[in-house]
Design an enzyme around this catalytic site. Structure first.
Site, PDB file in Angstrom:
ATOM      1  CG  HIS A  39      -9.594  13.560 -31.268  1.00 47.36           C
ATOM      2  ND1 HIS A  39      -9.433  13.387 -32.633  1.00 47.36           N
ATOM      3  CD2 HIS A  39     -10.675  12.811 -30.912  1.00 47.36           C
ATOM      4  CE1 HIS A  39     -10.355  12.550 -33.082  1.00 47.36           C
ATOM      5  NE2 HIS A  39     -11.126  12.202 -32.060  1.00 47.36           N
ATOM      6  CB  SER A  40     -13.315  15.602 -30.945  1.00 49.57           C
ATOM      7  OG  SER A  40     -14.701  15.694 -31.229  1.00 49.57           O
ATOM      8  CG  MET A  41     -14.492  20.014 -26.415  1.00 49.93           C
ATOM      9  SD  MET A  41     -15.208  19.589 -24.806  1.00 49.93           S
ATOM     10  CE  MET A  41     -13.823  18.676 -24.068  1.00 49.93           C
ATOM     11  CB  ALA A  52      -9.458  20.129 -32.429  1.00 51.77           C
ATOM     12  CB  SER A  70      -7.188  14.710 -35.060  1.00 53.50           C
ATOM     13  OG  SER A  70      -7.181  14.479 -33.664  1.00 53.50           O
TER      14      SER A  70
END
Length: 260
Positions: free
Chosen positions: A104-106, A108, A132
């Site tokens: 997720h975010s970083m 990802a 995501s």
């Protein structure tokens, strides 16, 4: 040095295995391994509830980067490629031949670069890459300089994103403790530079929060350009941290992917 320690939880709960790089769970060998890569500033514990929700379907490994939790005293990474090179030797022997990456975010970006390394260097592609809250790697902004903001500005930005509970936002001692890790993690994403490499072959599923103030959901559509496999782009209810809330349906989505 491997600092693995193991404890058996009570009342038939899963075995929990913790070491310097991972917080995770044991499960029967036939089940896949789910590797979770947390967002900027987060420790592995932030994803324990999500991992537990999948524990009957997969053996979970939540990545714990230096600079947080039991690794608080270690040097933080500020560049994604040295990070991947340090993580890979610890991760490889724990994967087996059936594993899914979720970030997720970083996380990802880290999951993506780790998937590329394992695919090309080890001929070990993940069964599925799930991401995501992050634009496609080739579309990452080159103008972000969040890691250069002053302490007050950076802390306010994190609060506005919903990454820190309101009661902690007003706590100056917590700000002092958390900001160095958040700043280092933002530097990882702010300075990320996409490099053209052979495409992944695994499916990619990209999920976005419909009311994410940090990222328009459409920004994730480009992830499909990074694989020869299938691509799915789904928008779910919630903000930037929809993946950790119980109302977005993400937990159920992840369960469905693991049972494919």
């Amino acid at each position: 040095m491997d600092t693995t320690s193991t404890r058996i939880a009570s009342q038939g709960r899963i075995t929990e295995v913790a070491n310097e790089w991972f917080l995770g769970s044991e499960a029967p060998a036939p089940l896949p391994t789910l590797v979770v890569f947390p967002h900027a500033g987060a420790g592995a514990a932030a994803y324990w509830r999500l991992a537990q929700s999948q524990s009957d379907l997969a053996r979970t490994l939540i990545v714990r980067l230096p600079g947080r939790e039991s690794r608080a005293g270690e040097q933080r990474f500020t560049d994604i490629r040295p990070l991947i090179r340090a993580l890979a030797p610890a991760l490889r022997p724990r994967l087996g031949d059936n594993f899914v990456f979720y970030g997720h975010s970083m996380g990802a970006l880290i999951a993506f670069e780790t998937a590329r390394l394992f695919s090309l260097a080890y001929a070990m592609p993940p069964r599925h890459l799930v991401v995501s809250g992050m634009e496609a790697p080739q579309d990452t902004s080159t103008v972000h300089a969040r890691h250069l903001l002053g302490d007050a500005e950076l802390w306010q930005l994190v609060g506005d994103m919903g990454g820190v509970p309101p009661e902690i936002v007003s706590d100056m001692s917590m700000r002092q403790m958390l900001l160095p890790t958040i700043r280092a993690d933002f530097q990882v994403t702010d300075t990320y530079s996409f490099r053209a490499m052979p495409l992944l072959t695994c499916p990619i599923s990209a999920y976005a929060g419909e009311s994410d103030p940090e990222l328009p959901p459409s920004a994730m559509a480009g992830w499909g350009a990074n694989t020869t496999g299938t691509f799915e782009h789904t928008i779910l209810p919630g903000d930037h941290f929809f993946n950790l809330g119980g109302k977005s349906g993400f937990t159920e989505v992840l369960r469905a992917l693991l049972t494919e």
